[in-house]
Scaffold this motif. Structure first.
Motif, PDB file in Angstrom:
ATOM      1  N   PHE A  20      -7.052 -27.999  10.620  1.00  0.00           N
ATOM      2  CA  PHE A  20      -6.220 -26.869  11.026  1.00  0.00           C
ATOM      3  C   PHE A  20      -5.156 -26.683   9.953  1.00  0.00           C
ATOM      4  O   PHE A  20      -4.272 -27.523   9.810  1.00  0.00           O
ATOM      5  N   GLY A  21      -5.256 -25.614   9.189  1.00  0.00           N
ATOM      6  CA  GLY A  21      -4.291 -25.341   8.130  1.00  0.00           C
ATOM      7  C   GLY A  21      -4.716 -25.972   6.824  1.00  0.00           C
ATOM      8  O   GLY A  21      -4.166 -26.978   6.398  1.00  0.00           O
ATOM      9  N   GLY A  22      -5.711 -25.375   6.183  1.00  0.00           N
ATOM     10  CA  GLY A  22      -6.244 -25.933   4.944  1.00  0.00           C
ATOM     11  C   GLY A  22      -5.310 -25.827   3.755  1.00  0.00           C
ATOM     12  O   GLY A  22      -5.401 -26.621   2.821  1.00  0.00           O
ATOM     13  N   GLY A  23      -4.400 -24.865   3.778  1.00  0.00           N
ATOM     14  CA  GLY A  23      -3.424 -24.726   2.700  1.00  0.00           C
ATOM     15  C   GLY A  23      -4.078 -24.601   1.340  1.00  0.00           C
ATOM     16  O   GLY A  23      -4.979 -23.797   1.138  1.00  0.00           O
ATOM     17  N   THR A  24      -3.655 -25.428   0.397  1.00  0.00           N
ATOM     18  CA  THR A  24      -4.204 -25.403  -0.957  1.00  0.00           C
ATOM     19  C   THR A  24      -5.341 -26.405  -1.136  1.00  0.00           C
ATOM     20  O   THR A  24      -5.847 -26.569  -2.246  1.00  0.00           O
ATOM     21  N   GLY A  25      -5.718 -27.083  -0.066  1.00  0.00           N
ATOM     22  CA  GLY A  25      -6.914 -27.925  -0.115  1.00  0.00           C
ATOM     23  C   GLY A  25      -6.719 -29.388  -0.456  1.00  0.00           C
ATOM     24  O   GLY A  25      -7.695 -30.088  -0.714  1.00  0.00           O
ATOM     25  N   ALA A  26      -5.500 -29.896  -0.448  1.00  0.00           N
ATOM     26  CA  ALA A  26      -5.290 -31.310  -0.784  1.00  0.00           C
ATOM     27  C   ALA A  26      -6.040 -32.226   0.181  1.00  0.00           C
ATOM     28  O   ALA A  26      -6.713 -33.178  -0.245  1.00  0.00           O
ATOM     29  N   ILE A  27      -5.959 -31.935   1.478  1.00  0.00           N
ATOM     30  CA  ILE A  27      -6.653 -32.774   2.460  1.00  0.00           C
ATOM     31  C   ILE A  27      -8.150 -32.496   2.403  1.00  0.00           C
ATOM     32  O   ILE A  27      -8.966 -33.421   2.504  1.00  0.00           O
ATOM     33  N   THR A  28      -8.532 -31.250   2.204  1.00  0.00           N
ATOM     34  CA  THR A  28      -9.954 -30.905   2.068  1.00  0.00           C
ATOM     35  C   THR A  28     -10.575 -31.715   0.939  1.00  0.00           C
ATOM     36  O   THR A  28     -11.644 -32.313   1.098  1.00  0.00           O
ATOM     37  N   VAL A  86      -9.837 -34.021  14.259  1.00  0.00           N
ATOM     38  CA  VAL A  86      -9.135 -32.815  13.830  1.00  0.00           C
ATOM     39  C   VAL A  86      -7.947 -33.293  12.999  1.00  0.00           C
ATOM     40  O   VAL A  86      -7.212 -34.191  13.420  1.00  0.00           O
ATOM     41  N   VAL A  87      -7.782 -32.720  11.823  1.00  0.00           N
ATOM     42  CA  VAL A  87      -6.639 -33.017  10.961  1.00  0.00           C
ATOM     43  C   VAL A  87      -5.747 -31.780  10.955  1.00  0.00           C
ATOM     44  O   VAL A  87      -6.199 -30.699  10.577  1.00  0.00           O
ATOM     45  N   ILE A  88      -4.510 -31.955  11.378  1.00  0.00           N
ATOM     46  CA  ILE A  88      -3.582 -30.823  11.420  1.00  0.00           C
ATOM     47  C   ILE A  88      -2.678 -30.864  10.197  1.00  0.00           C
ATOM     48  O   ILE A  88      -1.961 -31.836   9.977  1.00  0.00           O
ATOM     49  N   GLY A  89      -2.743 -29.798   9.428  1.00  0.00           N
ATOM     50  CA  GLY A  89      -1.897 -29.647   8.256  1.00  0.00           C
ATOM     51  C   GLY A  89      -0.863 -28.555   8.433  1.00  0.00           C
ATOM     52  O   GLY A  89      -0.264 -28.100   7.474  1.00  0.00           O
ATOM     53  N   ILE A  90      -0.668 -28.148   9.660  1.00  0.00           N
ATOM     54  CA  ILE A  90       0.300 -27.091   9.981  1.00  0.00           C
ATOM     55  C   ILE A  90       1.659 -27.753  10.214  1.00  0.00           C
ATOM     56  O   ILE A  90       1.727 -28.794  10.868  1.00  0.00           O
ATOM     57  N   PRO A  91       2.740 -27.172   9.715  1.00  0.00           N
ATOM     58  CA  PRO A  91       4.065 -27.750   9.969  1.00  0.00           C
ATOM     59  C   PRO A  91       4.478 -27.542  11.436  1.00  0.00           C
ATOM     60  O   PRO A  91       5.180 -26.589  11.779  1.00  0.00           O
ATOM     61  N   MET A  92       4.029 -28.422  12.285  1.00  0.00           N
ATOM     62  CA  MET A  92       4.202 -28.268  13.732  1.00  0.00           C
ATOM     63  C   MET A  92       5.674 -28.211  14.154  1.00  0.00           C
ATOM     64  O   MET A  92       6.011 -27.534  15.116  1.00  0.00           O
TER      65      MET A  92
END
Length: 158
Positions: A20-28, A86-92
């Protein structure tokens, strides 16, 4: 931080990983480097430019340009329940409680019973109010050398 997240991602032989929240892809990128095939990674990114960027840089990954709260509908019945993590990359922390609750509920709609999600934050404490959201959480690790320092948390239903 990416290494720490990789250590806590579960992806069995018939499972997928959802971000959730791929951003620039660091976690991807970290997920791919851990050996998870791109076709088993589903990355939700709501931002037009970032989703386009992700598609260009990670063509084997399933980039879904949509709100992660629609994950169950977008994944469909063949994949719901087959999500290892599920990996959340959103600033919750920046989201209102109502939206946090909707994101958490979206996680549990796609995870199998007893599943958990992980998220990273740049604070020391839990970024989620566990009592209010019906969660039990644990800090899985801290990376003080990350800039800024980051914590990785794992959450399941209370």
């Amino acid at each position: 931080m990416c290494k720490l997240i990789r250590q806590h991602v579960v992806c069995g032989p018939d499972q997928i990983v959802v971000e959730f929240g791929g951003g620039t892809g660091a976690i991807t990128k970290a997920l791919l480097q851990s050996g998870i095939p791109g076709e088993r990674i589903f990355t939700f990114e709501i931002d037009d430019h970032l989703s386009h960027f992700l598609r260009g840089h990670y063509p084997d990954v399933n980039v879904i340009h949509d709100d992660c709260r629609k994950a169950a509908d977008r994944l469909g019945p063949n994949l719901v329940g087959k999500v290892g993590t599920v990996v959340i990359g959103i600033p919750m922390l920046n989201l209102p409680m109502r939206v946090q609750k909707e994101v958490v509920e979206a996680c549990f709609r796609i995870l199998p019973e007893g599943g958990r999600f992980v998220l990273y934050t740049y604070g020391v404490g839990s970024p989620l109010n566990q009592r209010a959201l019906g969660l039990k959480g644990k800090r899985l690790g801290f990376t003080p050398l990350n800039v800024p320092p980051a914590s990785v948390w794992g959450y399941s239903k209370a």
